[in-house]
Design an enzyme around this catalytic site. Structure first.
Site, short mmCIF file in Angstrom:
data_model
loop_
_atom_site.label_atom_id
_atom_site.label_comp_id
_atom_site.label_asym_id
_atom_site.label_seq_id
_atom_site.Cartn_x
_atom_site.Cartn_y
_atom_site.Cartn_z
CG HIS A 85 41.55 32.56 45.06
ND1 HIS A 85 41.52 33.16 43.83
CD2 HIS A 85 40.29 32.10 45.26
CE1 HIS A 85 40.32 33.05 43.31
NE2 HIS A 85 39.54 32.41 44.15
CG ASP A 221 44.30 34.08 41.92
OD1 ASP A 221 44.71 33.02 42.42
OD2 ASP A 221 43.32 34.70 42.35
CB SER A 655 37.76 31.07 41.57
OG SER A 655 37.67 32.42 41.82
N1 ARG Z 1 37.55 37.66 45.12
C1 ARG Z 1 38.02 36.42 44.60
C2 ARG Z 1 37.00 35.29 44.87
O1 ARG Z 1 35.94 35.55 45.41
C3 ARG Z 1 39.37 36.08 45.07
C4 ARG Z 1 39.51 35.76 46.52
C5 ARG Z 1 40.86 35.39 47.01
N2 ARG Z 1 41.74 36.53 47.14
C6 ARG Z 1 41.85 37.29 48.26
N3 ARG Z 1 42.67 38.31 48.24
N4 ARG Z 1 41.16 37.09 49.37
O2 ARG Z 1 37.26 34.17 45.20
N1 ASP Z 2 36.76 34.92 43.20
C1 ASP Z 2 35.58 34.10 42.99
C2 ASP Z 2 35.82 32.61 43.20
O1 ASP Z 2 36.65 32.21 43.96
C3 ASP Z 2 34.98 34.38 41.67
C4 ASP Z 2 33.96 35.46 41.73
O2 ASP Z 2 33.26 35.56 42.75
O3 ASP Z 2 33.84 36.18 40.76
O4 ASP Z 2 35.11 31.77 42.71
#
Ligand code: ARG
Ligand code: ASP
Length: 720
Positions: A85, A221, A655
């Site tokens: 991502h 990921d 991330s």
């Molecule tokens: N929650 C994770 C972060 O905040 C991954 C985000 C990307 N993935 C998604 N399905 N939108 O970055």
């Molecule tokens: N998914 C998040 C990021 O892209 C990490 C988090 O918020 O825990 O940095």
């Protein structure tokens, strides 16, 4: 009996006191504050191995990736590992219906095939220095907040200039502990970053937004890049002649695996946390701000979904936007629920009572700190309506893509009306806008935007006080009698911003006097109304209150540290390199349910559903599973581990961060947190706050066995 009970309790006490997990620590202070505890928890290396200015250390392998992620160097040829991502934008930019790298994945089979990414850079921290005294020189308590900021800026600029004049590196100075401390961060930025590989989205994004922020998780990921430098090893813009970067250090990769209870630490770039807010602020965020923003985003997402579900072309166009909107939509839901579940506001209130008792315990303290909490109350109650107006401006007003796009043209109208026209600046601006226009239309589908506009205008109108609505609502109310759809039709009918051809014709033939056409464009007018609302109503109000809050927060932070002189405090995240540590640990999300700390390939097969986009499994992966063709990457238990959770305190920006074991070897790549713990940006709850990481062996398995890119594994240092 008594004795055995006592011994039974020891591990429990040990565990509670030692493995709290909370805290994002400053690398250069680890030795002083954390090394002992980290070693007691199992770490075999030293703070000096993690951060050193005298010899190479782990920090030389960690970079800030792009604008918001972390990545780590995993070979002596500058190979870089981050999340799928995080590389998503780059992968998407190289994708089209013919070469759909998002869907099919991409693997450069040799260095020639690696793809350049103009605009993408990574930044390495060379070292950091405390500069509090120099930054605060001549700053005193009788200054207003504005005078104080100006003095701090002047001092900082001077220090930076002094440093940069004899150095190839760059420097920034950042406040820590709400402006009670300042550090200078010295950095080196690399600009030739090439895409090496990415798995197909049904691995890299497996579970999609359905599983996002959730455990149990089965997302692969990751994506792989490479840093290039000029021939002398220095950062340089892209050039065919550039060579792979030779880092001072790269991370060894362990395929020994991790087990429940194992020590781990995460080294990366957490962006922003707010752990020291008063209860009234947490209440405002979780009970007012979040619910409104959730509703606005939900509305957009539903409309995106309607249009993309049966339209693969539009799905590619909206993939990145959708992921971005959905991500914080879900995060905010989890955050508000988490604060409620942990009774966060009550906990903060109880703490504030303690604080108050201390703060009035002597006349001197009372003089300095007695008025803090009521002052917070009053500032936040003034901030709330402004903050809501600002949220609507961004989430509703600028949630309309056409309007958000049109606002980029305002600089051109300014340049065109200036006394003494600057032809060169205008022509540069036109070039910029042409690029912007290409990018915008590549991913624009106006039927979505029209529907979004109708829906967002309605919510904007219904939920906000009249004094905070942009001026175009006058037209909507008076001329269109609140008929948002016909107003939308009028805007789209008349604006040139939804027509690529007319916009390009306009830009190609642009002369300064043509700015009038822009000013008459209804989408541009909407953008201007939003800007005016911000500049004349929202910003002046917010600025004053935020200055006040900056000062209150600084004093409150200082007071809390004074109240608990033996407590170790960590500064809020501010996009600087931090270390956080904890252990591999499952958790109880709710009554009677316990989640194990790792997932396996079997779980992917269980989730498989060819009818649901998020749960498609590649045939090749099924075949490897059926044949147990796991190479060296299986766990002792014979299965392929996919992801694991641990109690490391992470946030957005972490991330892509490396998860390291007690020997400082790479065992995972951080990519998310579990939903029950997403309030950790405001309050950490050791019971349920867990970071989610990709098991490094799944990464190796996919690269080697699935993608057949084993030559990359040969480049890495694998430790058995
Ligand atoms: N929650 C994770 C972060 O905040 C991954 C985000 C990307 N993935 C998604 N399905 N939108 O970055
Ligand atoms: N998914 C998040 C990021 O892209 C990490 C988090 O918020 O825990 O940095």
């Amino acid at each position: 009996m008594k004795k055995s009970l006592f011994f039974l309790l020891i591990p429990l006490l040990f565990r509670l006191s030692l493995f709290a997990g909370e805290g994002m620590w400053i690398p250069m202070l680890l030795q002083q504050l954390n090394e002992k505890e980290m070693q007691e928890m199992g770490m075999n290396i030293t703070a000096e191995d993690i951060y050193s200015i005298n010899h190479s250390s782990l920090k030389d392998a960690i970079v800030l990736f792009g604008r918001g992620c972390t990545a780590e160097i995993i070979s002596d040829q500058g190979l870089l590992l981050t999340n799928h991502h995080c590389g998503y934008g780059a992968i998407q930019r190289h994708s089209s219906i013919e070469h759909d790298y998002l869907t099919d994945g991409f693997w450069a089979m040799n260095k020639e095939e690696e793809l350049a990414n103009p605009g993408l850079s990574v930044t390495l921290m060379v070292r950091m220095e405390e500069v509090t005294a120099k930054v605060l020189e001549d700053v005193n308590d009788s200054m207003t907040e504005a005078e104080r900021s100006a003095k701090i800026k002047e001092n900082s600029d001077k220090l930076i200039e002094e440093f940069e004049k004899d150095s190839d590196y760059q420097a920034v100075i950042k406040p820590f502990f709400k402006g009670n401390a300042y550090y200078m961060i010295i950095t080196e930025t690399f600009k030739d970053i090439r895409l090496v590989g990415a798995p197909p989205s049904d691995i890299g994004k497996f579970g999609g937004d359905t599983d996002n922020w959730m455990w149990p998780r089965h997302t692969g990921d990751f994506s792989v890049f490479r840093i290039y430098t000029d021939k002398s090893g220095k950062p340089a813009e892209y050039s065919k002649e550039n060579i792979p970067y030779q880092p001072k250090y790269h991370l060894p990769i362990s395929i020994k695996g991790v087990d429940e209870g194992d020590f781990t630490f995460v080294f990366g770039y957490p962006a922003r946390t707010n752990e020291y807010l008063p209860s009234c602020a947490v209440k405002m965020i979780t009970e007012s701000g979040n619910p409104h923003k959730i509703k606005l985003r939900q509305t957009r997402l539903d409309i995106f979904n309607e249009h993309t579900v049966n339209n693969p072309g539009v799905r590619i166009q909206y993939a990145s936007k959708d992921a971005r909107v959905a991500n914080y939509w879900k995060k905010m839901i989890g955050e508000s629920a988490g604060i409620q579940r942990m009774r966060g506001i009550e906990k903060k209130e109880a703490y504030e009572n303690e604080f108050l008792a201390w703060a009035v315990s002597s006349p001197e303290l009372e003089e300095k700190y007695g008025g803090l909490l009521p002052a917070f109350q009053s500032a936040y109650s003034q901030l709330e309506p402004l903050s809501l107006a600002f949220d609507y401006l961004r989430e509703a007003g600028l949630g309309i893509e056409l309007v958000n796009f049109a606002r980029y043209f305002s600089h051109l109208t300014e340049l065109s009306q200036a006394n003494g026209l600057n032809e060169e600046a205008i022509s540069e601006e036109i070039t910029k806008l042409k690029n912007k226009t290409d990018g915008f239309f590549k991913d624009y589908y106006s039927p979505i935007d029209k529907e979004v506009m109708v829906a967002l205008l309605k919510l904007y109108d219904e939920n906000l006080a009249p004094e905070y609505k942009p001026a175009f609502f006058n037209t909507i109310h008076n001329k269109y009698k609140n008929d948002y759809a016909s107003y939308t039709q009028y805007v789209f009918g008349k604006s040139m911003f939804d027509n690529e051809q007319s916009l390009n014709e306009y830009l190609n033939a642009y002369q300064p006097k043509h700015y009038k056409k822009l000013e008459k464009d209804p989408a541009f007018q909407m953008a201007s109304d939003l800007k005016n609302l911000y500049v004349y109503r929202i910003q002046p109000g917010m600025n004053g209150i935020n200055r006040k809050l900056d000062s209150l927060q600084r004093i409150y932070m200082k007071a809390q540290m004074e109240m608990a002189p033996d407590k170790r405090f960590y500064p809020d995240a501010n996009f600087t390199l931090r270390v956080t540590y904890g252990m591999i640990d499952g958790y109880n999300p709710k009554d009677a349910v316990y989640y194990k700390p790792y997932t396996t390939l079997k779980g992917i097969m269980e989730k498989e559903d060819p009818a649901i986009y998020d749960y498609v499994v590649e045939d090749k992966l099924k075949e490897l599973y059926q044949n147990k063709d796991y190479g060296d990457y299986a766990d002792e238990d014979g299965s392929i581990h996919v992801c694991f959770v641990a109690s490391n305190h992470t946030t957005g920006g972490n991330s892509g961060s490396p998860v390291l074991n007690s020997d400082g070897e790479l065992v995972g790549v951080n990519f998310d947190r579990c939903w029950e713990g997403t309030m950790s940006d405001l309050m950490y709850d050791p019971q349920v706050c867990r970071n989610i990481s990709l098991d490094i062996r799944y990464f190796l398995f996919i690269v080697d066995k699935f993608a057949g890119a084993g030559y990359l594994v040969d480049e890495m240092d694998i430790v058995n």
